[in-house]
Design a protein around this motif. Structure first.
Motif, mmCIF file in Angstrom:
data_model
loop_
_atom_site.group_PDB
_atom_site.id
_atom_site.type_symbol
_atom_site.label_atom_id
_atom_site.label_comp_id
_atom_site.label_asym_id
_atom_site.label_seq_id
_atom_site.Cartn_x
_atom_site.Cartn_y
_atom_site.Cartn_z
ATOM 1 N N THR A 219 7.485 -2.362 6.350
ATOM 2 C CA THR A 219 7.752 -1.296 5.398
ATOM 3 C C THR A 219 8.686 -1.805 4.316
ATOM 4 O O THR A 219 9.751 -2.346 4.622
ATOM 5 N N GLN B 140 9.058 2.449 -0.176
ATOM 6 C CA GLN B 140 8.308 2.042 -1.357
ATOM 7 C C GLN B 140 6.837 1.855 -1.022
ATOM 8 O O GLN B 140 5.970 2.047 -1.859
ATOM 9 N N GLY B 141 6.553 1.469 0.213
ATOM 10 C CA GLY B 141 5.181 1.269 0.643
ATOM 11 C C GLY B 141 5.120 0.463 1.923
ATOM 12 O O GLY B 141 6.138 0.072 2.483
ATOM 13 N N GLU C 126 0.846 -1.191 0.000
ATOM 14 C CA GLU C 126 0.000 0.000 0.000
ATOM 15 C C GLU C 126 0.883 1.243 0.000
ATOM 16 O O GLU C 126 2.020 1.199 0.470
ATOM 17 N N PRO C 127 0.354 2.352 -0.504
ATOM 18 C CA PRO C 127 1.143 3.586 -0.489
ATOM 19 C C PRO C 127 1.546 3.964 0.927
ATOM 20 O O PRO C 127 0.843 3.669 1.890
ATOM 21 N N THR C 128 2.689 4.622 1.030
ATOM 22 C CA THR C 128 3.170 5.093 2.320
ATOM 23 C C THR C 128 2.240 6.177 2.834
ATOM 24 O O THR C 128 1.893 7.091 2.093
#
Length: 149
Positions: A130, A119-120, A104-106
């Motif tokens: 992470t 990266q996410g 998932e997006p950060t």
């Protein structure tokens, strides 16, 4: 969709991961020879099977203090821009497969580590870790400084 194989490791009791394609091996910490005049997070060099490899302390790279070596501390031997580097981590936990859609997006509030390094976030069953963008973590370092250690 093919799974992405990652190595999960620890820094400050938090789990992080990098793509296994970047990692040649995981080694126990050995004697590190200090090199004067380099950034503090470059701990020195090791001689690994006849190859001299610069050693980067990821914890110190992220501004979280130095890694204290114990029985769990490991060196992740990675390749970056035709160089081999050893990354000091507090422990290397697993090699696992994840689906890219599990990344998932950060979040906007990323906490201690510079968001460009991330990266996410991966949610996997009861785990959360992470994904590091290894190229960005290492790319902002001075390649000249590393190649001459």
């Amino acid at each position: 969709m093919n799974p992405l194989k990652v190595i999960v490791f620890q820094i400050n009791a938090e789990e992080y991961a990098i793509n296994v394609n970047h990692v040649y091996s995981i080694e126990k910490v050995q004697a590190i020879t200090r090199v004067p005049g380099v950034s503090a997070f470059i701990k020195g060099v090791v001689n690994l099977r006849g190859v001299v490899i610069p050693v980067i302390d990821l914890k110190e790279r992220f501004g979280l203090g130095s890694t204290l070596s114990d029985d769990q501390t490991r060196l992740l031997i990675v390749s970056w821009n035709d160089l081999e580097l050893a990354l000091v981590v507090e422990a290397a936990n697993d090699v696992i497969d994840i689906q890219e859609d599990n990344i998932e997006p950060t979040p906007d509030t990323v906490g201690e580590i510079h968001e460009g390094f991330l990266q996410g976030i991966v949610k996997l069953e009861n785990r959360l870790f992470t994904m590091l963008h290894l190229e960005k973590v290492l790319n902002i370092m001075d390649k000249h400084e590393i190649s001459h250690t």
